[in-house]
Design a protein around this motif. Structure first.
Motif, mmCIF file in Angstrom:
data_model
loop_
_atom_site.group_PDB
_atom_site.id
_atom_site.type_symbol
_atom_site.label_atom_id
_atom_site.label_comp_id
_atom_site.label_asym_id
_atom_site.label_seq_id
_atom_site.Cartn_x
_atom_site.Cartn_y
_atom_site.Cartn_z
ATOM 1 N N VAL A 187 31.681 9.301 -11.012
ATOM 2 C CA VAL A 187 32.297 10.502 -11.764
ATOM 3 C C VAL A 187 31.810 10.287 -13.187
ATOM 4 C CG1 VAL A 187 34.307 11.448 -12.465
ATOM 5 C CG2 VAL A 187 34.123 10.763 -10.195
ATOM 6 N N ALA A 188 31.192 11.345 -13.780
ATOM 7 C CA ALA A 188 30.894 11.477 -15.045
ATOM 8 C C ALA A 188 32.142 11.875 -15.943
ATOM 9 C CB ALA A 188 29.673 12.344 -15.039
ATOM 10 N N VAL A 189 32.470 10.982 -17.028
ATOM 11 C CA VAL A 189 33.420 11.459 -17.927
ATOM 12 C C VAL A 189 32.776 11.744 -19.303
ATOM 13 C CG1 VAL A 189 35.442 10.680 -19.194
ATOM 14 C CG2 VAL A 189 34.968 9.805 -16.930
ATOM 15 N N CYS A 190 32.494 13.034 -19.386
ATOM 16 C CA CYS A 190 31.779 13.540 -20.662
ATOM 17 C C CYS A 190 32.471 13.602 -22.061
ATOM 18 C CB CYS A 190 31.248 14.845 -20.322
ATOM 19 S SG CYS A 190 30.303 14.970 -18.620
ATOM 20 N N SER A 191 32.833 12.392 -22.078
ATOM 21 C CA SER A 191 33.574 12.361 -23.668
ATOM 22 C C SER A 191 32.769 12.056 -24.846
ATOM 23 C CB SER A 191 34.525 11.258 -23.442
ATOM 24 O OG SER A 191 33.876 9.936 -23.292
ATOM 25 N N THR A 192 31.404 12.088 -24.450
ATOM 26 C CA THR A 192 30.576 11.591 -25.500
ATOM 27 C C THR A 192 28.944 12.049 -25.067
ATOM 28 O OG1 THR A 192 30.310 9.208 -24.861
ATOM 29 C CG2 THR A 192 31.595 9.816 -26.584
ATOM 30 N N HIS A 193 28.952 12.303 -23.847
ATOM 31 C CA HIS A 193 27.438 12.795 -23.436
ATOM 32 C C HIS A 193 27.807 14.054 -22.576
ATOM 33 C CE1 HIS A 193 26.602 8.270 -24.107
ATOM 34 N NE2 HIS A 193 25.320 9.003 -24.383
ATOM 35 N N SER A 194 26.609 14.925 -22.252
ATOM 36 C CA SER A 194 26.718 16.174 -21.580
ATOM 37 C C SER A 194 26.685 15.868 -20.034
ATOM 38 C CB SER A 194 25.701 17.158 -22.082
ATOM 39 O OG SER A 194 24.567 16.323 -21.520
ATOM 40 N N PRO A 195 26.922 16.630 -19.284
ATOM 41 C CA PRO A 195 26.982 16.540 -17.814
ATOM 42 C C PRO A 195 25.443 16.304 -17.419
ATOM 43 C CG PRO A 195 28.459 18.311 -18.387
ATOM 44 C CD PRO A 195 27.874 17.806 -19.703
ATOM 45 N N ALA A 196 24.318 17.136 -18.174
ATOM 46 C CA ALA A 196 22.919 16.816 -18.027
ATOM 47 C C ALA A 196 22.499 15.404 -18.300
ATOM 48 C CB ALA A 196 22.039 17.828 -18.606
ATOM 49 N N GLN A 197 23.211 14.717 -19.323
ATOM 50 C CA GLN A 197 22.863 13.410 -19.592
ATOM 51 C C GLN A 197 23.486 12.423 -18.574
ATOM 52 O OE1 GLN A 197 24.308 13.820 -23.558
ATOM 53 N NE2 GLN A 197 22.491 13.053 -24.428
ATOM 54 N N LEU A 198 24.358 12.865 -17.739
ATOM 55 C CA LEU A 198 25.222 12.035 -16.723
ATOM 56 C C LEU A 198 24.888 12.271 -15.650
ATOM 57 C CD1 LEU A 198 28.424 11.426 -18.790
ATOM 58 C CD2 LEU A 198 26.371 9.950 -18.947
ATOM 59 N N ALA A 199 23.866 13.016 -15.239
ATOM 60 C CA ALA A 199 23.687 13.443 -13.730
ATOM 61 C C ALA A 199 23.093 12.717 -12.891
ATOM 62 C CB ALA A 199 22.888 14.891 -13.907
ATOM 63 N N GLY A 200 23.326 12.652 -11.445
ATOM 64 C CA GLY A 200 22.501 11.997 -10.576
ATOM 65 C C GLY A 200 23.206 12.346 -9.359
ATOM 66 N N PRO A 201 22.218 12.079 -8.278
ATOM 67 C CA PRO A 201 22.763 12.260 -6.874
ATOM 68 C C PRO A 201 24.003 11.724 -6.379
ATOM 69 C CG PRO A 201 20.711 10.832 -6.905
ATOM 70 C CD PRO A 201 20.943 11.308 -8.355
ATOM 71 N N HIS A 202 24.199 10.621 -6.972
ATOM 72 C CA HIS A 202 25.402 9.826 -6.784
ATOM 73 C C HIS A 202 26.524 10.318 -7.587
ATOM 74 C CE1 HIS A 202 23.876 8.109 -10.298
ATOM 75 N NE2 HIS A 202 24.830 7.108 -10.228
ATOM 76 N N VAL A 203 26.526 11.401 -8.345
ATOM 77 C CA VAL A 203 27.559 11.632 -9.087
ATOM 78 C C VAL A 203 28.348 12.749 -8.595
ATOM 79 C CG1 VAL A 203 28.252 12.718 -11.442
ATOM 80 C CG2 VAL A 203 26.238 11.186 -11.275
#
Length: 227
Positions: A187-203
């Motif tokens: 799970v991407a917690v977008c406190s400092t990065h955007s969803p696009a920066q934390l994307a992936g097929p496992h997210v």
């Protein structure tokens, strides 16, 4: 939502449990000022967030650094960080409530962080924090930092849960990649990065904070293993 049975949640610490990343950046600024160094802090953060202290110092200096020198410089920077963040200490919004809900559902909880023992103690002993993880794996235990998967794999080993049955919560690209390499969902917690920066097929989800996540009924939507 994935139907893989979930047995454990592994939390990164900085930027995921506690809202500390701006203060790590400020600590690098102050560290550089005291040492009269010219440091591009945003670039350094992009290259080091998720890596252990020795790796950060070697990136900063651009050379191999003896371990004793790396340890001393790491202590100096982290002392500055705690001085800056301590009076303004804050969790990522909703973290403690979410962590309690995780425990109430019978899921195991671990922490996998590149932080050292002093930063872990600083965070988890703070009066605002009441999470009690079953295991904590740190960046000063001799394991390579993220994006290598070692920290998360060791956390799963210590709580006796196969990697595929763990969900990692992370705020940084290196951490999201480490989860992928470990064979874990994230799970991407977008406190400092955007969803696009934390994307992936496992997210499985990308949210600003835990208040937002709880409003999506995330825990109700995952398949929690029963034992």
């Amino acid at each position: 939502m994935s139907r893989i049975p979930t047995q454990a949640i592994i939390f990164d610490m900085d930027g995921t449990m506690i809202d500390s990343m701006p203060w790590h950046a400020q600590a690098w600024v102050e560290f550089a000022r005291r040492r009269r160094m010219d440091v591009d802090v945003p670039d350094l953060m992009a290259r080091t967030t998720g890596r252990n202290g020795t790796e950060c110092i070697r990136e900063l200096l651009g050379r191999e650094v003896p371990q004793d020198e790396a340890d001393a410089l790491t202590r100096e920077k982290e002392d500055i960080y705690r001085e800056l963040f301590g009076p303004r200490f804050a969790e990522v919004a909703g973290f403690r409530q979410f962590a309690r809900q995780v425990a109430d559902r019978g899921l195991k909880v671990a922490v996998g962080t590149a932080g050292d023992i002093h930063n872990v103690h600083f965070a988890l002993s703070h009066p605002q924090m009441d999470v009690q993880p079953l295991a904590i794996v740190r960046g000063d235990e001799g394991l390579p930092g993220k994006p290598e998967p070692a920290i998360f794999l060791e956390a799963a080993r210590r709580i006796d849960v196969p990697p595929q049955h763990c969900i990692v919560f992370e705020d940084a690209p290196f951490g999201i990649e480490a989860a992928r390499r470990a064979g874990m969902r994230a799970v991407a917690v977008c406190s400092t990065h955007s969803p696009a920066q934390l994307a992936g097929p496992h997210v499985l989800a990308a949210v600003r904070d835990y208040t937002e996540l709880m409003n999506t009924d995330f825990l109700e939507s995952i398949h929690v293993a029963t034992v």
